[in-house]
Write a protein that holds these residues in place. Structure first.
Motif, PDB file in Angstrom:
ATOM      1  N   PRO A 156       0.702  -1.107   0.055  1.00 15.80           N
ATOM      2  CA  PRO A 156       0.044  -0.010  -0.025  1.00 15.80           C
ATOM      3  C   PRO A 156       1.017   1.315  -0.047  1.00 15.80           C
ATOM      4  O   PRO A 156       0.407   2.348  -0.595  1.00 15.80           O
ATOM      5  CB  PRO A 156      -0.816  -0.058   1.269  1.00 15.80           C
ATOM      6  CG  PRO A 156      -0.250  -0.951   2.112  1.00 15.80           C
ATOM      7  CD  PRO A 156       0.585  -1.894   1.310  1.00 15.80           C
ATOM      8  N   VAL A 157       2.001   1.018   0.509  1.00 21.81           N
ATOM      9  CA  VAL A 157       2.933   2.334   0.718  1.00 21.81           C
ATOM     10  C   VAL A 157       3.198   2.643  -0.826  1.00 21.81           C
ATOM     11  O   VAL A 157       3.188   3.851  -1.413  1.00 21.81           O
ATOM     12  CB  VAL A 157       4.080   2.000   1.511  1.00 21.81           C
ATOM     13  CG1 VAL A 157       5.307   3.324   1.144  1.00 21.81           C
ATOM     14  CG2 VAL A 157       3.707   1.908   2.764  1.00 21.81           C
ATOM     15  N   SER A 158       3.803   1.692  -1.679  1.00 17.18           N
ATOM     16  CA  SER A 158       3.997   1.977  -3.135  1.00 17.18           C
ATOM     17  C   SER A 158       2.659   2.319  -3.859  1.00 17.18           C
ATOM     18  O   SER A 158       3.046   3.257  -4.744  1.00 17.18           O
ATOM     19  CB  SER A 158       4.561   0.655  -3.596  1.00 17.18           C
ATOM     20  OG  SER A 158       3.847  -0.436  -3.994  1.00 17.18           O
ATOM     21  N   LEU A 159       1.590   1.936  -3.564  1.00 17.10           N
ATOM     22  CA  LEU A 159       0.469   2.555  -4.178  1.00 17.10           C
ATOM     23  C   LEU A 159       0.067   3.805  -4.085  1.00 17.10           C
ATOM     24  O   LEU A 159      -0.080   4.463  -5.172  1.00 17.10           O
ATOM     25  CB  LEU A 159      -0.783   1.402  -4.004  1.00 17.10           C
ATOM     26  CG  LEU A 159      -2.242   1.708  -4.631  1.00 17.10           C
ATOM     27  CD1 LEU A 159      -1.853   1.723  -5.943  1.00 17.10           C
ATOM     28  CD2 LEU A 159      -3.301   1.019  -4.114  1.00 17.10           C
ATOM     29  N   VAL A 160       0.193   4.385  -2.799  1.00 17.29           N
ATOM     30  CA  VAL A 160       0.011   5.713  -2.744  1.00 17.29           C
ATOM     31  C   VAL A 160       1.249   6.506  -3.453  1.00 17.29           C
ATOM     32  O   VAL A 160       0.765   7.524  -3.993  1.00 17.29           O
ATOM     33  CB  VAL A 160       0.241   5.996  -1.063  1.00 17.29           C
ATOM     34  CG1 VAL A 160       0.255   7.298  -0.913  1.00 17.29           C
ATOM     35  CG2 VAL A 160      -1.138   5.271  -0.131  1.00 17.29           C
ATOM     36  N   LYS A 161       2.215   6.257  -3.256  1.00 14.71           N
ATOM     37  CA  LYS A 161       3.365   6.737  -3.874  1.00 14.71           C
ATOM     38  C   LYS A 161       3.163   6.806  -5.403  1.00 14.71           C
ATOM     39  O   LYS A 161       3.346   7.717  -6.080  1.00 14.71           O
ATOM     40  CB  LYS A 161       4.701   6.029  -3.725  1.00 14.71           C
ATOM     41  CG  LYS A 161       6.051   6.722  -4.498  1.00 14.71           C
ATOM     42  CD  LYS A 161       7.311   6.465  -3.840  1.00 14.71           C
ATOM     43  CE  LYS A 161       8.415   7.106  -4.401  1.00 14.71           C
ATOM     44  NZ  LYS A 161       8.214   7.326  -5.712  1.00 14.71           N
ATOM     45  N   GLY A 162       2.826   5.684  -6.051  1.00 13.61           N
ATOM     46  CA  GLY A 162       2.445   5.524  -7.332  1.00 13.61           C
ATOM     47  C   GLY A 162       1.601   6.427  -8.045  1.00 13.61           C
ATOM     48  O   GLY A 162       1.600   6.877  -9.009  1.00 13.61           O
ATOM     49  N   LEU A 163       0.218   6.246  -7.086  1.00 17.48           N
ATOM     50  CA  LEU A 163      -0.916   7.272  -7.539  1.00 17.48           C
ATOM     51  C   LEU A 163      -0.187   8.879  -7.425  1.00 17.48           C
ATOM     52  O   LEU A 163      -0.660   9.607  -8.327  1.00 17.48           O
ATOM     53  CB  LEU A 163      -2.159   7.139  -6.798  1.00 17.48           C
ATOM     54  CG  LEU A 163      -2.533   5.812  -7.034  1.00 17.48           C
ATOM     55  CD1 LEU A 163      -3.748   5.520  -5.876  1.00 17.48           C
ATOM     56  CD2 LEU A 163      -3.300   5.773  -8.417  1.00 17.48           C
TER      57      LEU A 163
END
Length: 432
Positions: A208-215
């Motif tokens: 989820p950390v990478s998803l927030v950063k990716g978005l």
């Protein structure tokens, strides 16, 4: 703090202000920006804290069921005296907390549960498709698709879960029965306490950390403006239309406003003139980097209600639901309950392993369904909140609905049937 400005040349005819830089707010900003809208995202912090990053990272339509369920009252009463139980209700004398819990108890019946499950099933029909589109469009995040395992001490518990998940077969999310040995063939780290299991092949997990950063990165690419460290203090209206928000001492004008602030949705909705019963359901977890209990699949420890997620650099454990807690402090008793449950199922997991502990406030509603749609009495204010434990799972489709409702016309008509059960209007006072 203003992090970035909209790119020159961006169409400015309609400007949407998204309040909240968590996974729901970012997904909505991304979807609107891809359609050519000018978007500003406002957040009290930087969006990299709270439940959007402190969660199991599961994309699991098969588990998307309302929290208020038949039998929950009995379980809650049995667990009341255990500080490390999967569910805890703190006896807090806040009127809004008491009203919320009473309303939730009223929804713990078969009719409301089945109605909510059907609504969530329809909402989840495009979850996997929309998530795939993220990756195709250049949203970069760590994602894994080996399927999910569920492990149980008792065959009866497995039957209960399989029965509850059966309706999801209609949208392609299935659960295959496994014996304990078959479970261990897929995940040797599981011990003898795991006597029965389920394999859910379409479910996924991600960081989820990478998803927030990716978005966030993709939003920047699309020209989205970010205003961080700026809590919203007031909303200014002209008649029934919002014209600006006061955030961090500065006025931010807009044509459309989206409230996507997770557990703070209730407070922000009150500022906008309509009370919503969104209360925090606190979850706990920790990240283990010892590598002692290697897993390939995400694993749900059924009786303990603990999620275990293997990521590229750590093993993430998440669980518990605690009502009546508003802060981000760590209750070591509840964290200890997750550790003990993990060791029952994963005997190689060391009890004294170094752990980076965290907590997150999940935005809960009394009927267990998210709040998606136009705020009653306000022409241009929309709500995207109350997603409980399924913010990651439901973020892409929530963004699609909000974008369609903002666009209006046929786009709004196309999502009307799916969106109807989640309307904020269901919380409007009943007329005599």
């Amino acid at each position: 703090m203003i992090e970035s400005d909209r790119r020159a040349g961006t169409k400015m005819a309609v400007h949407t202000v998204v309040i909240g830089a968590g996974v729901i707010g970012l997904a909505t900003a991304y979807r609107l920006a891809r359609a050519g809208a000018a978007v500003t995202v406002v957040d009290a912090s930087d969006g990299e804290t709270g439940a959007s990053v402190h969660n199991a990272g599961w994309v699991t339509p098969i588990l998307s069921a309302p929290v208020p369920a038949p039998g929950m009252v009995g379980k809650a009463l049995r667990w009341m005296l255990r500080r490390d139980s999967p569910l805890r209700v703190r006896p807090v004398p806040r009127p809004e907390h008491v009203r919320f819990m009473v309303a939730m108890l009223r929804h713990c019946n078969v009719r409301d549960f089945n109605r909510g499950l059907l609504a969530l099933m329809r909402l989840n029909e495009r979850t996997i498709e929309l998530l795939d589109r993220y990756e195709q469009d250049g949203v970069r995040f760590e994602s894994h698709s080996p399927g999910q395992l569920m492990a149980f001490h008792a065959f009866e518990t497995r039957r209960e879960y399989q029965h509850a998940m059966a309706p999801l077969e209609r949208i392609g999310h299935t659960a295959e029965q496994l014996t304990g040995d078959e479970l261990r063939d897929l995940e040797p780290a599981l011990g003898g306490h795991a006597r029965a299991g389920l394999l859910c092949p379409r479910e996924r997990h991600l960081d989820p950390v990478s998803l927030v950063k990716g978005l966030k990165d993709r939003c920047r690419d699309l020209g989205v403006r970010f205003v961080f460290d700026s809590p919203v203090e007031a909303v200014t209206f002209r008649g029934t239309e919002a014209v600006s928000v006061l955030a961090g001492g500065a006025a931010i004008d807009g044509d459309r406003f989206v409230l996507a602030v997770g557990a703070r949705t209730g407070r922000l909705a009150r500022l906008a003139g309509f009370a919503l019963p969104v209360q925090p359901g606190k979850g706990y977890g920790f990240d283990d980097t010892s590598g002692a209990a290697g897993l390939r699949h995400s694993v749900y420890l059924g009786e303990a209600k603990v999620a275990v997620t293997p990521l590229s650099d750590r093993l993430r454990f998440a669980g518990t639901m605690e009502f009546g807690s508003w802060g981000d402090g760590i209750d070591r008793h509840r964290l200890g309950g997750i550790v003990r449950s993990a060791r029952e199922f994963l005997p190689e997991f060391p009890a004294d392993a170094p752990r980076a502990a965290w907590s997150g406030l999940r935005p809960m509603t009394p009927d267990g369904l998210p709040v998606i749609g136009r705020l009653p009495g306000r022409d241009n204010v929309f709500v995207a909140g109350g997603h409980g434990m399924f913010g990651v799972t439901l973020s892409p489709v929530t963004a699609e609905i909000i974008a369609a409702q903002i666009e209006g016309g046929k786009a709004a008509e196309d999502v009307a049937a799916v969106a109807e059960p989640f309307t904020p209007l269901r919380f409007a006072p009943k007329r005599p």
